[in-house]
Design a protein around this motif. Structure first.
Motif: not given
Length: 457
Positions: A422-446
């Motif tokens: 939401r602050s326009g830092r979408r590249s960083e957002a995608r990077s953190e999103l990838g880490k979230a998916r690695q944390l919980a591969p089966s969780d639908p929230r990411p």
């Protein structure tokens, strides 16, 4: 407590050509004060031994009753008797060593514990206990060998590595300790003891700024030992007031009914103990009995208006009841009584936020974090406030700190993704999103968040 070890006299009797030993029942030291609950437990265990004097399990149970309630000398003597009656069970010698260790008889304890590692070399619990005893006895090299053996037996566990690092710290091997602790962190990053030692290792290298968060997380951490088949029995016998209070507090979230039972017993024994009454109010609230809980808190405030924790808890309850004005008065009183208490500042911040006074709320949440940098929850709330005030850099900074404090907690990381996007830092957002998916591969929230923010793909 530490008192001289009692040596048990054994009288040998020959009966029909067989050796029969009559072992005296170990009695509690009359000078040691016991609560009614402790006295009842110990008398029951003594009676059981008197009924079955050759039963090693009964002698061991008496030892557990003594050990659980701070009578280490009596415990060591009882376990020694159990070992004599049942020499094939190495756990009796192990707990004799534990009792001697806790009683401060370190040389004797180390001898006994090392004998158990020789009798049962494949038992990692014995090596771990011997390692910490050696550490306390000023033998870091002996300790390191014991921890290494425990690690060989359980290569996927973090506890032996933490012990190895502790031994390295004793020899000022700060860099080596850090490397070992980083290996342990890959197995369990939630151990308070791990963070305590990692903070010490970093501080020893002059890296004080990096050390501070770990030292904060490691406050009041305890050594971690492996459970044995007797651990549950030992825990069930812990009837000292501090142990019962601690157990009741630990049960507040998982079993509030049992927590209330313990606390009501403590309150009957100690009617003037306001901390017990405060904990009882928390148990009652968890059970949905908020009116009774509030009555206890008001009673505490009337008896000792300077007990700031009662004001904190009452403010929190009033806020949950959607009474923010009343909550504000209680929270302000708590802060006035203890201005550097982090939880008081946190609750006042929550109340002010509820009242729409966001800037004031932000100031108090910042104070809560200043006084206790490891406050994960305060950082999350402060991040929300910063975002509401369009202070996105401030929100991102707090969320990054929260993620560093609890790197395996998914909600904080997802909130970081959202604020970054939401602050326009979408590249960083995608990077953190990838880490979230690695944390919980089966969780639908990411994936749901990615779709909502247009980060999918």
């Amino acid at each position: 407590m530490s008192r001289p070890v009692t040596h048990v006299l054994v009288v040998g009797l020959a009966v029909l050509g067989l050796s029969c030993r009559t072992l005296p029942v170990i009695q509690p030291d009359a000078t040691q004060p016991l609560s009614p609950a402790q006295d009842t437990l110990i008398r029951e265990r003594i009676a059981a031994v008197e009924s079955s004097p050759r039963d090693a399990e009964e002698r061991g149970s008496l030892g557990f009753a003594y050990l659980a309630n701070g009578l280490e000398t009596e415990a060591a003597a009882s376990f020694a008797q159990a070992s004599e009656l049942d020499p094939d069970n190495p756990y009796w010698s192990y707990y004799q060593g534990v009792a001697l260790h806790e009683g401060g008889e370190l040389p004797e304890a180390l001898i006994v514990l090392q004998s158990t590692t020789e009798a049962a070399p494949s038992n990692p619990a014995f090596h771990l206990q011997a390692g910490y005893c050696a550490l306390d006895a000023g033998e870091p090299q002996v300790a390191r060998r014991a921890f290494e053996r425990a690690s060989d037996l359980l290569p996927d566990r973090h506890e032996p590595l933490i012990g190895m690092a502790a031994a390295m710290l004793e020899d000022d091997e700060f860099v080596q300790a850090e490397l070992v602790l980083m290996r342990a962190m890959q197995r369990n990053d939630q151990s308070g003891l791990l963070h305590q030692y990692l903070g010490q290792a970093l501080a020893g290298q002059g890296r004080s700024e990096q050390a501070l968060p770990h030292l904060e997380r490691g406050q009041e951490a305890k050594r971690e030992f492996f459970a044995t088949k007797y651990t549950a029995q030992l825990q069930s016998y812990k009837l000292s007031v501090p142990e019962r209070t601690r157990r009741a507090h630990d049960l507040l979230q998982t079993d509030p009914a049992e927590s209330r039972r313990i606390l009501e017993g403590l309150r009957a024994e100690r009617p003037d103990d306001l901390q017990v009454q405060l904990n009882l109010s928390l148990a009652l609230e968890a059970l949905g009995e908020r009116d009774r809980a509030k009555a206890l808190l008001e009673d505490i405030r009337s008896r000792d208006g300077s007990f700031h924790l009662a004001h904190v808890v009452l403010a929190d309850m009033l806020l949950k009841e959607r009474k923010p004005t009343e909550a504000l008065a209680a929270a302000r009183q708590a802060v006035a009584l203890s201005p550097q208490h982090a939880q008081s500042r946190h609750v006042l911040g929550l109340v002010l936020r509820n009242l729409g006074r966001r800037e004031e709320a932000r100031q108090h949440l910042r104070k809560a974090i200043e006084y206790q940098p490891s406050r994960h929850g305060s950082r999350l709330v402060l991040a929300e406030l910063c975002a509401e005030l369009c202070d996105f850099p401030g929100a991102i900074a707090q969320l990054r700190e929260a993620v560093n404090l609890q790197p395996r907690e998914l909600s904080g990381r997802l909130r970081l993704v959202e604020v970054l996007a939401r602050s326009g830092r979408r590249s960083e957002a995608r990077s953190e999103l990838g880490k979230a998916r690695q944390l919980a591969p089966s969780d639908p929230r990411p994936n749901e968040l990615a779709r909502n923010l247009g980060l999918a793909g």
